[in-house]
Design a protein around this motif. Structure first.
Motif, short mmCIF file in Angstrom:
data_model
loop_
_atom_site.label_atom_id
_atom_site.label_comp_id
_atom_site.label_asym_id
_atom_site.label_seq_id
_atom_site.Cartn_x
_atom_site.Cartn_y
_atom_site.Cartn_z
N THR A 194 0.77 -1.18 -0.13
CA THR A 194 0.05 -0.06 -0.02
C THR A 194 0.71 1.42 0.17
N LYS A 195 2.12 1.03 0.39
CA LYS A 195 2.95 2.42 0.53
C LYS A 195 2.43 3.48 1.51
N VAL A 196 1.81 2.87 2.63
CA VAL A 196 1.40 3.83 3.53
C VAL A 196 2.31 4.51 4.21
N ASP A 197 2.23 5.67 4.84
CA ASP A 197 3.20 6.32 5.63
C ASP A 197 3.21 6.03 6.97
N ALA A 198 2.04 5.47 7.52
CA ALA A 198 1.89 5.07 9.06
C ALA A 198 1.12 4.03 9.09
N ILE A 199 1.17 3.05 10.02
CA ILE A 199 0.11 2.09 10.27
C ILE A 199 -0.10 1.72 11.68
N ALA A 200 -1.32 1.75 12.01
CA ALA A 200 -1.99 1.53 13.50
C ALA A 200 -1.90 0.04 13.72
N VAL A 201 -1.11 -0.13 14.57
CA VAL A 201 -0.85 -1.91 14.90
C VAL A 201 -1.86 -2.05 16.43
N ALA A 202 -2.18 -3.28 16.29
CA ALA A 202 -2.83 -3.48 17.61
C ALA A 202 -2.03 -4.37 18.49
N ILE A 203 -1.73 -3.80 19.56
CA ILE A 203 -0.52 -4.51 20.45
C ILE A 203 -1.21 -4.58 21.69
N GLY A 204 -2.54 -4.27 21.93
CA GLY A 204 -3.13 -4.58 23.30
C GLY A 204 -3.76 -3.32 23.82
N THR A 205 -3.78 -2.10 22.96
CA THR A 205 -4.62 -0.92 23.60
C THR A 205 -5.79 -1.11 23.09
N THR A 206 -6.87 -0.32 23.76
CA THR A 206 -8.22 -0.34 23.43
C THR A 206 -8.72 1.14 23.30
N HIS A 207 -9.54 1.41 22.38
CA HIS A 207 -10.20 2.76 22.26
C HIS A 207 -11.23 2.86 23.48
N GLY A 208 -11.19 4.13 23.89
CA GLY A 208 -12.07 4.58 25.11
C GLY A 208 -11.76 3.99 26.18
N GLN A 209 -10.76 3.39 26.73
CA GLN A 209 -10.23 3.00 27.99
C GLN A 209 -9.80 4.02 28.68
#
Ligand SMILES: [Zn+2]
Length: 280
Positions: free
Chosen positions: A165-180
């Motif tokens: 995709t040649k993205v500049d940034a990537i969100a990774v799931a390493i154990g965090t949660t939204h809204g915590q």
């Protein structure tokens, strides 16, 4: 002038992760940028698609431009978690300098295909793109971002995603949660180390920053996290402050005076978090 995410990454290499703060209403915005100015730190202001529709893309872009010029700071305007390619194109055309296409709920092939459409469009306008592989659980902007439980990012998927995709940034799931905000996340540092070692040309992004302890946050930044999202803490704190001021207001109390304490709290949070994201 607003900068792209990629420009901010280059300018801050080896110095810090850049704080990416969700603006929830226009009242918050000057306070957020003044916080960055006070600490002499760069800042990313991000909007959910819902907030962008509420305030308006054009008003967000012009407000950002005015404030950045007034304060002389380095800043980027980023669209957070957007599943609509069309809306991302509108945001880019309006003047956003970074966008996130969230195809994390799709299968990998489809996610790559759609993200590539966004990177191709953004590239021609010098706009950065963030993608997501794996699913970061929880709710954002009152909406459930993913319906099912979160799942860690598979490293091989992430490498392929970035390559294709040649993205500049990537969100990774390493154990965090939204809204915590009531408890703290358990971060999978082994996974972060592996991803960080193999994804050096792309910015790793930590979502759900509110739920990370200060110690873990320092470790995440030291391990190569480049952008850290903070949304819930701003929303929660604003509500706490206005709950206090509005409850004792009369119809003749100036609204300005009711909002100022909340704005000041937002500024303090931006300063405190941005300081935490600096490399020692
Ligand atoms: Zn997120």
């Amino acid at each position: 002038m607003l900068k792209s995410l990629d420009q901010l990454f280059k300018e801050n290499e080896g110095k810090r992760a850049i704080g990416s703060f969700n603006v929830h209403c226009l009242e918050m915005l000057p306070a957020m940028l003044e916080g960055a100015k006070e600490l002499d730190a760069p800042i990313i202001i991000q909007t959910s698609p819902g907030t962008a529709e509420y305030i308006g893309l054009d008003l967000l872009v012009s407000s950002m431009n005015t404030l950045v010029e007034r304060l002389g700071i380095s800043a980027c305007l980023h669209m957070d978690h957007c599943k609509s390619i069309e809306f991302l194109k509108e945001a880019i055309d309006a003047g956003y300098t970074s966008v996130m296409y969230d195809g994390s709920s799709l299968d990998l092939e489809e996610n790559i295909k759609n993200t590539r459409i966004v990177t191709n469009y953004a590239r021609s306008k010098q706009v950065s793109v963030e993608g997501e592989v794996g699913t970061i659980g929880g709710a954002e902007d009152g909406l459930v971002v993913v319906a099912e439980d979160a799942s860690y990012t598979h490293p091989e998927d992430a490498y392929r995603f970035v390559r294709e995709t040649k993205v500049d940034a990537i969100a990774v799931a390493i154990g965090t949660t939204h809204g915590q905000y009531k408890s703290k996340a358990k971060i999978n540092f082994n996974l972060l180390t592996e991803l960080s070692a193999n994804l050096q040309d792309v910015g790793l992004v930590l979502h759900g920053g509110t739920g990370v302890s200060d110690e873990d946050m320092r470790n995440c930044v030291a391990q190569g996290m480049k952008k850290v999202n903070v949304g819930t803490e701003l929303n929660k704190s604003y509500i706490e402050e206005v709950n206090g001021t509005f409850s004792s207001a009369t119809p003749l109390t100036s609204l300005r005076k009711l909002l100022l304490p909340a704005n000041n709290r937002i500024k303090d949070i931006v300063i405190e978090k941005s300081r935490l994201f600096q490399l020692m």
